[in-house]
Design a protein around this motif. Structure first.
Motif, short mmCIF file in Angstrom:
data_model
loop_
_atom_site.label_atom_id
_atom_site.label_comp_id
_atom_site.label_asym_id
_atom_site.label_seq_id
_atom_site.Cartn_x
_atom_site.Cartn_y
_atom_site.Cartn_z
N GLU A 551 72.61 -1.22 55.35
CA GLU A 551 73.69 -1.01 54.25
C GLU A 551 73.04 -1.64 53.26
O GLU A 551 73.42 -1.68 52.32
CB GLU A 551 74.35 -1.90 55.38
N LYS A 552 72.07 -2.57 53.57
CA LYS A 552 71.46 -3.42 52.57
C LYS A 552 70.57 -3.05 51.74
O LYS A 552 69.88 -3.59 50.53
CB LYS A 552 70.35 -5.19 52.68
N GLY A 553 70.28 -1.73 52.33
CA GLY A 553 69.20 -0.99 51.50
C GLY A 553 67.88 -1.72 51.28
O GLY A 553 67.48 -1.59 50.17
N LYS A 831 61.77 -24.53 49.13
CA LYS A 831 63.26 -24.23 49.74
C LYS A 831 63.56 -22.73 49.00
O LYS A 831 63.98 -22.96 47.89
CB LYS A 831 64.13 -24.79 49.60
N PRO A 832 62.91 -21.29 49.02
CA PRO A 832 62.87 -19.74 48.53
C PRO A 832 64.52 -20.33 48.59
O PRO A 832 65.32 -20.75 49.37
CB PRO A 832 62.43 -19.43 49.59
N VAL A 833 65.13 -19.22 47.39
CA VAL A 833 66.64 -19.04 47.25
C VAL A 833 66.92 -17.66 47.78
O VAL A 833 65.81 -16.73 47.33
CB VAL A 833 66.41 -18.69 45.02
N ILE A 834 68.30 -17.21 47.69
CA ILE A 834 68.81 -16.35 48.73
C ILE A 834 68.50 -15.86 47.43
O ILE A 834 70.09 -15.64 46.76
CB ILE A 834 69.51 -16.53 49.59
N LEU A 835 68.24 -14.61 47.01
CA LEU A 835 68.86 -13.66 45.95
C LEU A 835 69.17 -12.44 45.95
O LEU A 835 69.33 -11.45 45.15
CB LEU A 835 67.31 -12.99 45.31
N ASP A 836 70.55 -12.29 47.70
CA ASP A 836 71.07 -10.74 47.99
C ASP A 836 71.93 -10.77 46.36
O ASP A 836 71.62 -9.38 46.25
CB ASP A 836 71.51 -11.90 48.94
N LYS A 837 72.69 -12.15 45.65
CA LYS A 837 73.84 -11.48 44.70
C LYS A 837 72.02 -10.50 43.28
O LYS A 837 72.94 -10.29 42.07
CB LYS A 837 74.96 -11.91 45.30
N GLY A 854 68.45 -11.59 56.93
CA GLY A 854 67.81 -10.77 56.47
C GLY A 854 68.29 -11.07 55.41
O GLY A 854 68.37 -9.92 54.32
N HIS A 855 68.38 -11.95 54.96
CA HIS A 855 67.93 -12.32 53.25
C HIS A 855 67.30 -12.08 52.50
O HIS A 855 66.26 -12.01 53.31
CB HIS A 855 68.19 -13.76 52.85
N THR A 856 67.19 -11.37 51.56
CA THR A 856 66.01 -11.45 50.45
C THR A 856 65.61 -12.55 49.52
O THR A 856 66.00 -13.80 49.26
CB THR A 856 66.17 -10.71 49.52
N LEU A 857 64.79 -13.15 50.06
CA LEU A 857 64.81 -14.50 49.71
C LEU A 857 62.95 -15.32 48.56
O LEU A 857 61.87 -14.04 48.96
CB LEU A 857 63.93 -15.14 51.41
#
Length: 897
Positions: A551-553, A831-837, A854-857
């Motif tokens: 779903e997250k591709g 402290k990695p950043v959540i890049l989901d959006k 399941g974040h993109t970090l």
């Protein structure tokens, strides 16, 4: 063999009934218990081929719990009574004798012979032996076996046993069926017999204890012992009396006997027999080995030689069958797999394997530890019919039976009561003292990591399995959950090298210490593994995760996540193991484990998957470089150095091989940019059964043409070991024109408006999370819940890096595609950043998130911003330029900009 079976309606998680409802209890006819299911007119309408379980044979309703995430989901779940019926003809040569039925492994049973209840058994850890008749007749007979796996219905079964791996849904499941050998045996007056062959202190001195249950007239008899390969044929005169008989004999072995150990699996066939009035009453053959086992201080000795246990644990994970293998051939495959990875020890975590496992271990030289099925249970020693009293009864009864059933196997080295138990230490001591009176040639322990929050061992413990030796400290492994603080050294903030060892943690201990369940470094799932679950279980947790990631591709990234989280996990396993083997005084370790654990939140912590297949994490050959009977090691203060630095290297040889290693040169080299800077220590001898530590050698980092990935290389005879190190110029130049900022303020935005390049270094950006250097411990959701229940901060939950090492931003920072040791200081300060959006960005260094979130970090990434380019580093590097690797990455980034 084909067996009729029937399940009454109303059973727990019942099958659709084959017949109408029938009372599953016995009725009395002329004061004899007769079961209604044995009525001749009753027809069982289905067939099962035994040995099997109802689930392996796909009997019952197809019923998968699609929402199950804590453990595997059973395809055909069933709990309750199932009836198995077999009609047969008894030949003449088995008549007028006693008749026994042996079921190698099953659950609680009631046995009906020709319609009459003749025997019941609650044995689930050892074979059941049922006396069908003491005077069998020839002709047609019928056996009906009622198997009930709803065990808590029985007053003698402590409910806490469901947590142990003998029964739990998290591993082999609480199946219904009959597994292993199923056979009839004719008896001639002796219905039960147990023969203990025990070492009594020297390699030649043994005793034989015979416990015989005899029915017949009192009289003289002869007990014989034969070992043809040793020329031994002894006969002892005895008197058999009605009931239980106890005999004790001395047995002297010749000097020519070959002993058994991990390197010499010498086995002999021993035959026991009892004859009375020229009639053979019983004969048994035993395939065994001879060895002497003892402890001396912190060491375990086998045949007076020190051994070191390199172990893993078996949690009964057999997802295709939901039940443990029963044959020697199956266990040979499993143990050979373990030996490929340099292991010589196997702990059965809160369960007891079948005979086939002992036979295979005997043949391959594997030291076994057996446990009763207690996991986190309390044992107070209280007697009676209370919950605690049931535990006491069970422990005393089953411990003796397990030792008597399997104790003649030379591979049965160790016995523990359970795993991570609590209660009263004196109660454990009392049990161990009792067991030593039965067999003193097995080593005993209260349990594995018992009293884990307040570590302590008892006066009767002969070895201690623990993760730390003192309350709140003295760790003897490298990683811990955030629910079991303090953390291990590999999880800390300090700059790492290979110089950690645990001697200080051992100072107050004078018995062998084995490090408990080391490792637990999780790797990312293999998205294709869900397709391998074609048997009695399904990994619904992985199925749910796979749908989520689709779903997250991001399904195309999963291969890299597995590969690079696995590469980091392998490096962590190496450090965890080497810290133990370079510690003077340790006696071994037990991995958790070489294999994934699909329960307890889905813990993919294995070098191998749940099916004992390679995951591509590390090859057996590479693993044996740091986990084998003979290993080279080096203590280094750090993994990163500047040109001109002196690297002090304290090398050593871990030798627990078959023999000492005679004089040879030990070479230590620094391999850099095609050149070799080396030092040879001459005439090094490495005795077996110890560490040989060498004098410190100092190698100087040469003048460099630029930053370099280099190698510390150790060679000694046929052994080799490599350590990666990274070398940097002492003076590094960066781009002075780059605009550097710690926040996107007005000045930075103005530069971007002008089309300039801006570098943002910050560890406090919005939507950022904490990162950890090691891959996540065990299972993120499980320990997150545990930490929250204790009001503790959960683990970061990250699993390493995916690095675009061809990107120009890393041109002056040599790196592989995964997080190796030069990234440790960077990650712990990031402290990695959540890049989901986020949209339209290029990841240079991605932090792998656990598959529950399941974040993109992003740790290092760039994106077009207004008219310029923004390069974001979520580690505040400028604050820590005194650390060589941080300074090098900082200038590499500036050079790119």
């Amino acid at each position: 063999m084909g067996e009729n079976y029937y399940v009454p309606e109303g059973s727990h998680e019942s099958f659709h009934p084959v017949l109408n409802v029938i009372d599953s209890e016995c009725i009395k006819v002329n004061e004899t218990k007769v079961h209604p299911l044995t009525a001749p007119s009753l027809i069982f309408s289905d067939v099962i081929n035994l040995p099997s379980t109802t689930e392996i044979s796909k009997k019952g309703q197809f019923q998968i719990d699609k929402g199950q995430k804590a453990h595997l989901s059973r395809v055909y779940p069933f709990t309750g009574k199932c009836y198995y019926r077999r009609r047969f003809s008894l030949p003449e040569d088995m008549t007028s004798k006693g008749l026994k039925l042996i079921l190698e492994r099953t659950k609680f049973t009631a046995i009906y012979f020709d319609g009459v209840l003749v025997s019941e058994s609650y044995e689930t850890l050892i074979p059941q032996e049922h006396i069908l008749s003491r005077n069998a007749t020839a002709g047609e007979h019928e056996i009906l076996i009622a198997v009930d796996n709803h065990l808590t219905e029985y007053k003698d079964f402590p409910a806490c046993l469901y947590n142990g791996h003998q029964f739990t849904e998290h591993t082999q499941t609480n199946w219904n069926g009959i597994m292993g050998r199923i056979y009839l045996e004719s008896c001639q007056g002796i219905y039960e017999a147990n023969f203990r062959l025990k070492n009594t202190g020297t390699l030649q001195n043994y005793s034989i204890e015979a416990i015989v249950d005899y029915t017949g007239a009192t009289g003289k008899a002869e007990f014989t012992v034969d070992i043809k390969e040793l020329g031994i044929s002894e006969a002892y005169q005895i008197v058999l009396q009605e009931g239980k008989n106890y005999f004790d004999f001395e047995l002297q072995l010749p000097e020519t006997v070959h002993v058994w150990d991990e390197f010499h699996t010498n086995l002999y066939e021993v035959s026991f027999g009892i004859t009375k009035d020229q009639v053979g009453l019983i004969s048994q053959r035993l395939r065994t080995g001879f060895l002497k086992v003892m402890t001396k201080g912190r060491k375990i000795l086998v045949n007076d030689k020190k051994i070191f246990l390199r172990g893993t644990i078996d949690c009964a994970i057999y997802p295709l069958t939901g039940a443990a293998p029963m044959t020697k051939e199956e266990w040979l495959k499993i143990f050979n797999r373990m030996k490929e990875y340099g292991l010589n020890h196997y702990r059965f975590h809160s369960w007891c394997p079948p005979e086939g496992a002992f036979m295979a271990a005997d043949e391959l030289g594997i030291y076994l530890q057996i446990e009763l099925p207690f996991f986190a249970a309390a044992f107070t020693g209280e007697e009676g019919n209370s919950k605690e009293g049931l535990v006491t009864k069970y422990i005393y009864d089953q411990a003796v039976k397990v030792i008597d059933t399997y104790g003649n196997h030379p591979s049965f080295l160790m016995f523990a009561i359970g795993n991570e138990m609590t209660g009263e230490l004196e109660a454990f001591d009392k049990v161990l003292a009792h067991l030593k009176t039965i067999r003193s040639d097995i080593l005993y322990s209260q349990g594995s990591n018992n009293f884990l929050e307040t570590p302590v061992y008892g006066t009767e413990d002969q070895y201690w399995i623990t993760m730390r030796t003192a309350m709140g400290g003295n760790n003897i492994r490298a990683s811990f959950s955030h629910g079991d603080l303090p953390l291990g050294h590999i999880q800390g903030l300090e700059r790492l090298g290979t110089n950690i060892s645990y001697e200080n943690a051992l100072l107050e201990v004078n018995l062998p210490i084995i490090s408990h369940e080391i490792g637990q470094y999780e790797t990312y799932p293999d998205i294709n593994e869900v397709e391998k679950y074609t048997g009695v279980t399904r990994s619904t947790a992985l199925e749910l995760w796979k749908e989520k990631i689709k779903e997250k591709g991001r399904i195309d990234k999963c291969g890299d996540y597995l590969k690079y989280s696995g590469a980091l996990a392998a490096r962590c396993y190496q450090e965890d193991i080497e810290a133990i083997i370079r510690t003077e005084g340790m006696s071994g370790f037990q991995l958790l484990s070489l294999q994934d654990f699909p329960g307890q939140g889905t813990a993919l912590i294995g070098i191998l998957n749940s099916f004992l297949e390679e995951k591509g994490v590390v090859s057996p050959e590479e693993f044996r470089r740091f986990c084998d009977a003979r290993v080279l090691f080096a203590k280094l203060p750090y993994y990163t150095y500047l040109e001109g630095d002196i690297i002090p290297i304290e090398a050593g040889i871990f030798n627990y091989g078959e023999a000492s290693m005679p004089d040879s040169g030990f070479k230590i080299s620094l391999m850099v940019e095609g050149a070799e800077i080396s030092n040879v220590i001459k005439d090094v001898t490495a005795p077996t059964g110890q560490l040989t530590k060498l004098p410190i050698v100092e190698l100087i980092v040469p003048k460099l043409n630029g930053p370099a990935a280099a190698t510390i290389l150790l060679t000694y005879r046929d052994l080799i070991k490599e350590y990666p190190v990274w070398l940097y110029p002492s003076v590094t130049k960066g781009n002075k024109d780059a605009y550097i900022t710690s926040e996107l303020n007005a000045a930075a935005l103005s530069k971007l408006e002008e089309g300039k390049n801006v570098v943002l270094f910050s560890d406090s950006l919005p939507d950022s999370i904490e990162a950890g250097f090691t891959t996540d411990f065990w299972s993120y959701p499980m320990f997150k819940s545990i930490c929250e229940s204790k009001n503790r901060k959960p683990a970061p939950g990250t699993m390493g890096l995916v690095i675009d090492n061809t990107h120009k931003a890393l041109e002056l920072f040599p790196t592989e595609k995964f997080a190796s040791w030069q990234w440790q200081q960077i990650i712990t300060k990031a402290k990695p950043v959540i890049l989901d959006k986020e949209e339209e960005y290029q990841l240079i260094v991605e932090v792998i998130d656990n598959f529950e979130r399941g974040h993109t970090l992003g740790l290092l990434y760039e994106k077009k911003y207004k008219n310029g380019t923004l390069l974001v580093c979520t580690a505040d590097l400028p604050k820590h330029l005194e650390v060589p690797e941080i300074r090098q990455l900082y200038f590499s980034i500036l050079n790119y900009v």
